[in-house]
Design an enzyme around this catalytic site. Structure first.
Site, PDB file in Angstrom:
ATOM      1  N   LYS A 265     -32.994 -29.336 -21.792  1.00  0.00           N
ATOM      2  CA  LYS A 265     -31.703 -29.799 -22.266  1.00  0.00           C
ATOM      3  C   LYS A 265     -30.727 -29.984 -21.119  1.00  0.00           C
ATOM      4  O   LYS A 265     -29.835 -30.812 -21.190  1.00  0.00           O
ATOM      5  CB  LYS A 265     -31.078 -28.723 -23.170  1.00  0.00           C
ATOM      6  CG  LYS A 265     -31.695 -28.585 -24.517  1.00  0.00           C
ATOM      7  CD  LYS A 265     -30.843 -27.626 -25.331  1.00  0.00           C
ATOM      8  CE  LYS A 265     -31.737 -26.515 -25.794  1.00  0.00           C
ATOM      9  NZ  LYS A 265     -31.529 -25.915 -27.036  1.00  0.00           N
ATOM     10  N   ARG A 266     -30.867 -29.145 -20.112  1.00  0.00           N
ATOM     11  CA  ARG A 266     -29.899 -29.162 -19.018  1.00  0.00           C
ATOM     12  C   ARG A 266     -30.210 -30.221 -17.969  1.00  0.00           C
ATOM     13  O   ARG A 266     -29.420 -30.478 -17.092  1.00  0.00           O
ATOM     14  CB  ARG A 266     -29.806 -27.768 -18.373  1.00  0.00           C
ATOM     15  CG  ARG A 266     -29.029 -26.789 -19.238  1.00  0.00           C
ATOM     16  CD  ARG A 266     -29.288 -25.355 -18.843  1.00  0.00           C
ATOM     17  NE  ARG A 266     -30.681 -24.991 -19.092  1.00  0.00           N
ATOM     18  CZ  ARG A 266     -31.132 -24.571 -20.272  1.00  0.00           C
ATOM     19  NH1 ARG A 266     -30.316 -24.466 -21.286  1.00  0.00           N
ATOM     20  NH2 ARG A 266     -32.402 -24.268 -20.436  1.00  0.00           N
TER      21      ARG A 266
END
Ligand code: GLU
Ligand code: ZN
Length: 497
Positions: A265-266
């Site tokens: 996600k990052r």
């Protein structure tokens, strides 16, 4: 392979937690659920899993809705739409979860566990050291009334823990086929925190049961929770929560990013906002994301959402990890850009033709001039944001100054070519064809081919060595502005000579 049609009306859910920015993995999950629902004329439920007040945000919630609308992935039940199984935000369903938890306790499907985090950790370590499975050891499963009273007297607080049935759990994953989980690997798990807050492990299956979800399609990262959820569904059925029918589960393959690591996600490359900002078309991005685990046909990468919906079959979803390939994503977007009617393309460019994207003065934009070049730009763009650099020469008072382009084009001899070109441009009929002939002739005076002859002219007028076809660009720019820019470049070359 073609799957048999589902026997009951399809109800799927997309149920993100509103934490952080939406990412492409999440969009892929939404897309597959949506395509499955639409293919079967089923119902797409959009549920917000906002039970973690510390991590959830209203900002992220709004972004999720906005992203889904931008993508065109519509939902039949959910926030702002409502529906018969609402509310669709878990933060508004807390009384339901409290009620279900107490019924699970009363029926013996769950129990209070008084173990402290430190005690659990010590026992886990010991189990690991002895080579035993390190899940919860069942210490509080059968506490007597006295033991419970003693723990309470000590001032201990208790979580609610679900009692696993102690037998292996088998289910047929819609993507992976039959899977079996042995009981020692799936031990009793917490469903309500000591402070009374219900956990994902409880609320997600409870809502799937209450909302009569028929198919759970989600990422492979959640596969390990599935045997627990199945056991919980069975307990819910036993106490009369929901319809009692177990949903089918299908786990979509991992998406790998750079260096064959799972796309996180990052990862900046994972942020949906980045694709929106760069000017991907929703249909281009969704087309690409559909290929992460699915394909329409072996030799077909490009298709519309409607074509995807018509063809979508879980039997064609591949269990192998899919690799996110930005270059391919861009290439597919470029094809979708070209396939738009030119008027739609021009309209889609609009956000990048004004502040804050456009560097020119407000009011300098000229729609008619833009429209003349739009068909040429359309065949060259990868993403819509590219449009700004391609047409800025038309609307800036002075062309941008790209130092690399200048150095490359303004070599010794460039001034002489520019002088020859200028002389011919003064009298020529102002259309692309005659402009080209004029520059060709100017180049010949210096023994240069067209490509070499036009390079200094292009940089003088547009500031860059690459861009839209030069003579069409000059035609739209007009004689006066073209000659003024050539003069400015000549003056600069003279000053630095
Ligand atoms: N809210 C969960 C997540 O975002 C949903 C998982 C599921 O689909 O069961 O991970
Ligand atoms: Zn315990």
């Amino acid at each position: 392979m073609v799957s048999a049609p589902p026997s009951s009306p399809v109800r799927v859910r997309f149920c993100p937690s509103p934490t952080g920015n939406p990412h492409v993995g999440l969009v892929r999950t939404a897309l597959f659920n949506w395509a499955f629902a639409r293919h079967h004329g089923g119902t797409m439920v959009f549920r917000i899993e906002d039970t973690d007040a510390a991590r959830d945000s209203e900002e992220s919630y709004k972004q999720l809705l906005d992203s889904m609308r931008w993508l065109g992935l519509d939902w039949d039940e959910g926030p702002e739409t409502g529906g018969p199984f609402g509310p669709y935000r878990q933060s508004q369903r807390m009384d339901i979860y409290a009620d279900v938890a107490s019924r699970l306790l009363a029926a013996g499907h769950a129990y209070r566990c008084y173990c402290t985090a430190a005690e659990l950790e010590t026992r886990r370590e010991a189990a690991r050291a002895a080579g035993r499975p390190s899940g919860y050891d069942g210490r509080c499963r059968e506490l007597s009334a006295e033991q419970t009273a003693a723990f309470e007297a000590e001032g201990r607080s208790a979580i609610v823990r679900f009692r696993m049935p102690g037998e292996s759990i088998t289910f047929t994953d819609l993507v992976r086929g039959e899977l079996t989980f042995a009981p020692e690997n799936v031990t009793d798990f917490g469903i309500v925190r000591a402070n009374g807050a219900p956990l994902y492990t409880l609320v997600n299956p409870v809502d799937d049961a209450l909302m009569e979800i028929t198919h759970v399609l989600r990422g492979e990262d959640l596969l390990s929770s599935t045997p627990r959820q199945i056991a919980l569904h069975r307990a819910l059925a036993a106490i009369g929560v929901g319809s009692g029918a177990l949903p089918a589960f299908g786990h979509l393959p991992y998406v790998m990013g750079e260096g064959n690591k799972k796309l996180s996600k990052r990862d900046p490359q994972a942020s949906l906002n980045l694709y929106r900002e760069r000017g991907f078309l929703p249909q281009g991005l969704l087309n690409y994301l559909s290929l992460l685990g699915w394909s329409l046909a072996e030799d077909r990468d490009i298709f519309t959402l409607q074509e995807m919906v018509a063809a979508f079959d879980l039997a064609d979803v591949n269990a192998n990890p899919a690799r996110f390939d930005l270059k391919k994503c861009e290439a597919i977007n470029a094809v979708h850009l070209r396939e738009m009617p030119v008027a739609d393309f021009a309209a889609a460019c609009a956000p990048w033709l004004s502040a804050p994207h456009a560097p020119w003065r407000p009011g300098a934009f000229d729609q008619a001039a833009f429209d003349e070049l739009a068909p040429l730009a359309q065949t060259r763009l990868t993403v819509l944001s590219d449009i700004t650099d391609n047409v800025d020469f038309l609307f800036l008072d002075e062309p941008v100054r790209d130092e690399k382009s200048w150095q490359k084009a303004m070599k010794p001899g460039a001034a002489e070519v520019l002088v020859s070109a200028r002389a011919r441009l003064t009298g020529v009929a102002w259309n692309a064809e005659d402009l080209k002939a004029a520059v060709l002739a100017a180049g010949e005076e210096h023994g240069l081919k067209l490509g070499k002859a036009q390079a200094p002219l292009r940089v003088a007028v547009t500031g860059r060595t690459v861009g839209l076809p030069l003579f069409e660009s000059l035609e739209v720019l007009g004689r006066d502005r073209t000659l003024a820019r050539v003069d400015a470049a000549l003056a600069e070359l003279a000053a630095s000579a």
